[in-house]
Design a protein around this motif. Structure first.
Motif, PDB file in Angstrom:
ATOM      1  N   ALA A  49       6.367 -10.882  -0.201  1.00  0.00           N
ATOM      2  CA  ALA A  49       7.612 -10.720  -0.949  1.00  0.00           C
ATOM      3  C   ALA A  49       7.534  -9.555  -1.926  1.00  0.00           C
ATOM      4  O   ALA A  49       8.521  -9.213  -2.561  1.00  0.00           O
ATOM      5  CB  ALA A  49       7.933 -12.002  -1.710  1.00  0.00           C
TER       6      ALA A  49
ATOM      7  N   LEU B 238       3.381 -12.029   8.519  1.00  0.00           N
ATOM      8  CA  LEU B 238       3.681 -11.777   7.112  1.00  0.00           C
ATOM      9  C   LEU B 238       3.758 -10.280   6.825  1.00  0.00           C
ATOM     10  O   LEU B 238       2.861  -9.523   7.211  1.00  0.00           O
ATOM     11  CB  LEU B 238       2.588 -12.382   6.228  1.00  0.00           C
ATOM     12  N   ALA B 239       4.822  -9.887   6.140  1.00  0.00           N
ATOM     13  CA  ALA B 239       5.019  -8.475   5.811  1.00  0.00           C
ATOM     14  C   ALA B 239       3.902  -7.972   4.898  1.00  0.00           C
ATOM     15  O   ALA B 239       3.253  -8.758   4.194  1.00  0.00           O
ATOM     16  CB  ALA B 239       6.372  -8.288   5.131  1.00  0.00           C
ATOM     17  N   HIS B 240       3.695  -6.666   4.906  1.00  0.00           N
ATOM     18  CA  HIS B 240       2.793  -5.947   4.001  1.00  0.00           C
ATOM     19  C   HIS B 240       1.310  -6.121   4.323  1.00  0.00           C
ATOM     20  O   HIS B 240       0.471  -5.553   3.640  1.00  0.00           O
ATOM     21  CB  HIS B 240       3.050  -6.307   2.527  1.00  0.00           C
ATOM     22  N   PHE B 241       0.988  -6.927   5.349  1.00  0.00           N
ATOM     23  CA  PHE B 241      -0.414  -7.050   5.764  1.00  0.00           C
ATOM     24  C   PHE B 241      -0.570  -6.425   7.147  1.00  0.00           C
ATOM     25  O   PHE B 241       0.361  -6.466   7.954  1.00  0.00           O
ATOM     26  CB  PHE B 241      -0.836  -8.523   5.838  1.00  0.00           C
ATOM     27  N   PRO B 242      -1.757  -5.896   7.423  1.00  0.00           N
ATOM     28  CA  PRO B 242      -2.003  -5.391   8.789  1.00  0.00           C
ATOM     29  C   PRO B 242      -1.956  -6.559   9.770  1.00  0.00           C
ATOM     30  O   PRO B 242      -2.435  -7.653   9.453  1.00  0.00           O
ATOM     31  CB  PRO B 242      -3.422  -4.817   8.712  1.00  0.00           C
TER      32      PRO B 242
ATOM     33  N   PRO C 185       7.255  -5.806  -2.719  1.00  0.00           N
ATOM     34  CA  PRO C 185       7.287  -4.437  -2.186  1.00  0.00           C
ATOM     35  C   PRO C 185       6.232  -3.544  -2.829  1.00  0.00           C
ATOM     36  O   PRO C 185       5.753  -2.605  -2.188  1.00  0.00           O
ATOM     37  CB  PRO C 185       8.702  -3.958  -2.515  1.00  0.00           C
ATOM     38  N   GLN C 186       5.851  -3.834  -4.072  1.00  0.00           N
ATOM     39  CA  GLN C 186       4.853  -2.972  -4.710  1.00  0.00           C
ATOM     40  C   GLN C 186       3.505  -3.096  -4.020  1.00  0.00           C
ATOM     41  O   GLN C 186       2.755  -2.129  -3.939  1.00  0.00           O
ATOM     42  CB  GLN C 186       4.738  -3.297  -6.217  1.00  0.00           C
TER      43      GLN C 186
ATOM     44  N   GLY D 268       3.269  -3.798  -0.783  1.00  0.00           N
ATOM     45  CA  GLY D 268       3.493  -3.097   0.477  1.00  0.00           C
ATOM     46  C   GLY D 268       3.371  -1.588   0.309  1.00  0.00           C
ATOM     47  O   GLY D 268       2.841  -0.883   1.165  1.00  0.00           O
ATOM     48  N   LEU D 269       3.871  -1.083  -0.828  1.00  0.00           N
ATOM     49  CA  LEU D 269       3.853   0.358  -1.076  1.00  0.00           C
ATOM     50  C   LEU D 269       2.475   0.843  -1.502  1.00  0.00           C
ATOM     51  O   LEU D 269       2.106   1.981  -1.275  1.00  0.00           O
ATOM     52  CB  LEU D 269       4.879   0.708  -2.172  1.00  0.00           C
ATOM     53  N   ASN D 270       1.730  -0.026  -2.186  1.00  0.00           N
ATOM     54  CA  ASN D 270       0.415   0.353  -2.688  1.00  0.00           C
ATOM     55  C   ASN D 270      -0.549  -0.825  -2.580  1.00  0.00           C
ATOM     56  O   ASN D 270      -0.652  -1.633  -3.489  1.00  0.00           O
ATOM     57  CB  ASN D 270       0.531   0.811  -4.156  1.00  0.00           C
TER      58      ASN D 270
ATOM     59  N   VAL E  23      -3.482  -5.358  -7.173  1.00  0.00           N
ATOM     60  CA  VAL E  23      -4.097  -6.684  -6.990  1.00  0.00           C
ATOM     61  C   VAL E  23      -3.067  -7.717  -6.542  1.00  0.00           C
ATOM     62  O   VAL E  23      -3.402  -8.644  -5.815  1.00  0.00           O
ATOM     63  CB  VAL E  23      -4.821  -7.199  -8.258  1.00  0.00           C
TER      64      VAL E  23
ATOM     65  N   ASP F 185      -3.517  -1.163  -3.012  1.00  0.00           N
ATOM     66  CA  ASP F 185      -4.551  -1.279  -4.045  1.00  0.00           C
ATOM     67  C   ASP F 185      -4.150  -2.275  -5.128  1.00  0.00           C
ATOM     68  O   ASP F 185      -5.002  -2.871  -5.792  1.00  0.00           O
ATOM     69  CB  ASP F 185      -4.806   0.080  -4.719  1.00  0.00           C
TER      70      ASP F 185
END
Lengths: 254, 135, 122
Positions: A164, A99-103, A166-167, A169-171, A175, A173
């Motif tokens: 899904a 899954l994108a945006h997670f380590p 991008p915000q 992914g970009l930040n 929630v 923090d």
């Protein structure tokens, strides 16, 4: 092949591998998998693990789109592997990534510590407006009151909406959409009285105003929750709290 | 990129994220309409400035508006701001609280249609007002 | 996860963004069409629709001043808020200086417009 399934049909499943003890960074590894029309992507991965490469790691449990464990990027889109079928990739190949945006913890397994910490922070349970004793009976609710939050209670914490967003992914923090859907599920419940506490999360710097209404979170949700709507309804509410606080001494969330 | 964690979780870069999905490409395009909205606000601001400077300055500004380059520029502004209008009302059902009419929830497509209809009504009203005041 | 402690001041800018976005969606296209296409080409409305005496009278009337001020100011607040977020989307993250630059430009346009409208008399 050690198993006589597939009726001769083969699909190439490309998996993004990452083994932290030996790989500097993730890489794609392809597997030729025999399949039948009733096989999901999850079953394709299980075939790989059982017959081709036992080192492949991925999460799964229910196989029926209710546990929310097998979310992954399938040809670049966040999807549940159990709800996506190999027959739907007529080009003969499919790419599967964590899954994108997670380590990435390992292969298709992501790290969800951040999500779990956020989940706790919003107190995802009903905190009654007024405690009722057993003798006083149930907390009653009309169908119309149920309808206001019901769709948000369908969230299965699968994290597709985060992949899904991008915000997020970009930040990281922020929630994020799923937590806001869950927050809204309780805030909008007529039996609950803890909205002011939860609105401190929504109205914080990590809260709803990080959202730019991309809307893709609601598109990918496998349970037809509308997290974008939860986030944006709470923008209005958080803004109301913000300005109300200025005009009334005890108004707003704080 | 790796963190200092001994489990070495791998964090993927975000660079170029919006090129990964057609949905994101469209998002970036409709966000870019802001450049056109800002440009039009500045055009009007210059107009107000010319107006304050007197008749000769104002007529010079009107003359500039008549140049083919200006008309072409405004055609681009019209296209971009109309696209903003469409995307604004397309996302509206997702941004507002549920709306009930006669006990039934109003469908998202109907909310978008009402927004677009309101834009059409506003446009016609302004056109009629300007036409009536200047003919 | 960082502790959630600081209240966001975004509602102010988000409110202006929303108001400007709604105004631009409802009236943006027709305004561009009138001032940038119809009047310059003498199409639908007469070519002298924005003549000096008429526009001066418009800018000297309180209602005309109000329309010009609201349109220019809210369009700018809408646009600069969105541009700030788009820069973040492109990897230029909003530090204090970038916020001051974006919102400052909107504030500057707002103040200049107000000043010009006051200067053009009543």
């Amino acid at each position: 092949m050690s198993e006589s399934r597939g009726n001769g049909k083969l699909i190439r499943i490309e998996v993004l591998r990452y083994r932290p003890e030996q790989d500097e960074e993730p890489f794609l590894q392809g597997y030729e998998v025999p399949f039948t029309d009733d096989m999901s992507v999850l079953q394709g991965l299980q075939y790989i693990k059982d017959w081709l490469d036992g080192t492949l790691s991925f999460r799964w449990s229910c196989r029926m789109a209710i546990c929310g464990s097998c979310g992954m990027m399938i040809d670049g889109e966040p999807r549940l592997a159990c709800k996506t079928f190999l027959r739907d990739f007529p080009a003969g190949s499919v790419r599967v990534e964590a899954l994108a945006h997670f380590p990435i913890e390992r292969d298709l397994v992501i790290r969800m510590d951040d999500f779990l910490a956020k989940l706790e922070s919003i107190k995802p349970w009903i905190i009654p407006k007024e405690e009722r004793s057993l003798a006083q009976g149930e907390y009653l609710q009309t169908p119309a009151q149920l309808d206001v939050y019901e769709q948000f209670s369908s969230c299965i914490n699968c994290l597709l909406c985060y992949a899904a967003c991008p915000q997020y992914g970009l930040n990281p923090d922020f929630v994020g959409p799923g937590i806001m859907a869950l927050l809204h599920r309780y805030n909008a419940d007529s039996r609950d009285g803890a909205a002011p506490e939860r609105m401190e999360v929504a109205g914080s710097e990590a809260g709803v105003f990080n959202c730019t209404a991309v809307g893709y979170c609601s598109e990918v949700c496998p349970k037809h929750v509308d997290p974008a709507n939860a986030v944006n309804q709470n923008k209005t509410r958080a803004a109301g709290d913000y300005f109300l606080r200025l005009v009334t001494p005890k108004g707003g969330a704080r | 990129m790796n963190t200092s964690d001994s489990r070495r979780p791998y964090v993927r870069p975000m660079a170029g994220w919006w090129r990964r999905n057609p949905f994101f490409v469209e998002y970036m395009i409709h966000e870019a309409t802001a450049l056109f909205v800002a440009a039009y606000a500045l055009v009007l601001l210059v107009g107000v400035m010319r107006l304050a400077q007197g008749e000769a300055a104002w007529n010079g500004w009107l003359e500039a508006l008549r140049s083919p380059a200006s008309v072409a520029f405004h055609a681009a502004l019209l296209a971009a701001i109309s696209y903003h209008c469409w995307t604004w009302f397309r996302i509206m059902p997702r941004t507002m609280p549920p709306l009930f009419v006669g006990g039934k929830r109003v469908a998202p497509a109907l909310i978008t249609a009402c927004g677009l209809a309101a834009a059409v009504v506003c446009s016609l009203a302004v056109l009629i007002l300007v036409w009536g005041a200047t003919r | 996860m960082k502790p959630i402690s600081r209240r966001s001041h975004a509602p102010i800018f988000w409110g202006l963004f929303g108001a400007g976005g709604m105004l631009a969606a409802l009236f943006g296209p027709v305004l561009v069409f009138i001032t940038g296409i119809a009047v310059p080409l003498g199409f639908i409305v007469p070519a002298d629709a924005m003549s000096w005496p008429r526009m001066q009278a418009f800018a000297q009337h309180w209602a005309g001043k109000g329309v010009l001020f609201i349109v220019i100011a809210l369009f700018m607040w809408h646009a600069m808020h969105r541009i700030l977020h788009s820069l973040h989307d492109l990897g230029v993250h909003a530090g204090f200086a970038l916020k001051v630059a974006c919102y400052g430009l909107a504030l500057l346009a707002t103040m200049v417009t107000a000043w010009l409208l006051m200067a053009s008399g009543f």
